[in-house]
Write a protein that holds these residues in place. Sequence first.
Motif, short mmCIF file in Angstrom:
data_model
loop_
_atom_site.label_atom_id
_atom_site.label_comp_id
_atom_site.label_asym_id
_atom_site.label_seq_id
_atom_site.Cartn_x
_atom_site.Cartn_y
_atom_site.Cartn_z
N GLU A 1 2.11 20.16 23.71
CA GLU A 1 2.06 20.15 22.28
C GLU A 1 3.09 21.03 21.79
N SER A 2 3.37 22.11 22.33
CA SER A 2 4.22 23.12 21.71
C SER A 2 5.59 23.39 22.34
N LEU A 3 5.73 22.91 23.57
CA LEU A 3 6.81 23.40 24.41
C LEU A 3 7.93 22.27 24.47
N PRO A 4 8.99 22.72 24.34
CA PRO A 4 10.16 21.59 24.59
C PRO A 4 10.33 21.29 25.89
N ALA A 5 11.13 20.38 26.22
CA ALA A 5 11.18 19.87 27.60
C ALA A 5 11.98 20.91 28.70
N THR A 6 12.54 21.93 27.93
CA THR A 6 13.14 22.78 28.77
C THR A 6 12.42 24.28 28.52
N GLY A 7 11.26 24.12 28.12
CA GLY A 7 10.48 25.38 27.92
C GLY A 7 10.23 26.27 28.91
N ASN A 8 9.67 27.71 28.65
CA ASN A 8 9.35 28.43 29.66
C ASN A 8 8.22 29.14 29.58
N VAL A 9 7.23 29.16 30.55
CA VAL A 9 5.79 29.50 30.56
C VAL A 9 5.37 30.84 31.58
N PHE B 1 1.55 22.31 36.58
CA PHE B 1 2.53 22.26 35.38
C PHE B 1 3.88 21.70 35.51
N ALA B 2 4.29 22.17 36.87
CA ALA B 2 5.74 22.00 37.08
C ALA B 2 5.93 20.59 37.44
N GLY C 1 11.25 19.85 33.49
CA GLY C 1 12.33 20.79 32.80
C GLY C 1 11.80 22.23 32.43
N TRP C 2 10.52 22.48 32.68
CA TRP C 2 9.98 23.89 32.31
C TRP C 2 10.44 24.69 33.31
N ARG C 3 10.48 25.98 33.21
CA ARG C 3 10.61 27.03 34.06
C ARG C 3 9.38 28.17 33.89
N ALA D 1 9.01 25.54 44.13
CA ALA D 1 9.08 26.82 43.82
C ALA D 1 10.24 27.20 43.55
N SER D 2 11.40 26.58 43.43
CA SER D 2 12.86 27.27 42.84
C SER D 2 12.57 27.34 41.61
N ARG D 3 11.72 26.76 40.93
CA ARG D 3 11.53 26.76 39.33
C ARG D 3 10.58 27.99 38.97
N VAL D 4 9.95 28.67 40.07
CA VAL D 4 8.96 29.64 39.43
C VAL D 4 9.43 31.11 40.19
#
Length: 225
Positions: free
Chosen positions: A37-45, A59-60, A65-67, A89-92
């Motif tokens: 609802e809030s994050l863009p396609a390239t959001g970070n969490v 989530f991944a 696109g999230w990191r 794992a490369s995105r975390v």
Amino acid sequence: MTWFSDPDAVARYAEGPVRLVPGFDSLQRMTTLLLQESLPATGNVLVLGAGGGLELKRFAEHAPGWRFVGVDPSAEMLKLAQATLGAQASRVELHEGYIDTAPPGPFGAATCLLTLHFIPAEERLKTLKALWCRLVPGAPLIVAHHSFPQSPGEKARWLKRYAAYAVDSGVPVSDAERAITAISAQLPVLSPEDDEALLRAAGFESVELFYAGFSFKGWIAYKPA
């Protein structure tokens, strides 16, 4: 807790939430949808209590696109998270420690699932404030953990319900009884009213209950825009 440092117990961790947390898969699905609802396609969490990697993987896989930054005090649980994530794992970025170990961000959202019930109220407020400081204005925080009334009679009733669910999920009766004894004696569980009050005291607003599964509750709250 020492349990999270036991390699054999950690190896069995993935079995636990599914058997003990009502609607565990749906909780993860709802959390993902609330983040979207809030994050863009390239959001970070920021994921506090990331050990095991179950929610990180969910989530991944649903938002390529999230990191993510994951924080957990248990080295063994972080090893499990790394293995659970596999190709994701490369995105975390994983950090061993507590909230103060997390980078300052700012992050577009944060989650803390099945974790805050381990933290006493005074430290929980500090943790929530530290999460608040790491979020961009308007960002959501999503939390879920044990939260039920704390008067003796009500507490006993909700713990019995937790045990009944565990037994119905295949947990031996003796194990379920030991679990509720440990929860009653060791976990600094708060009432839902006190949990919501802490979120507001930390600076969050628009606190909304989105999940209730017997002794577990989940909220979404926002840093003011």
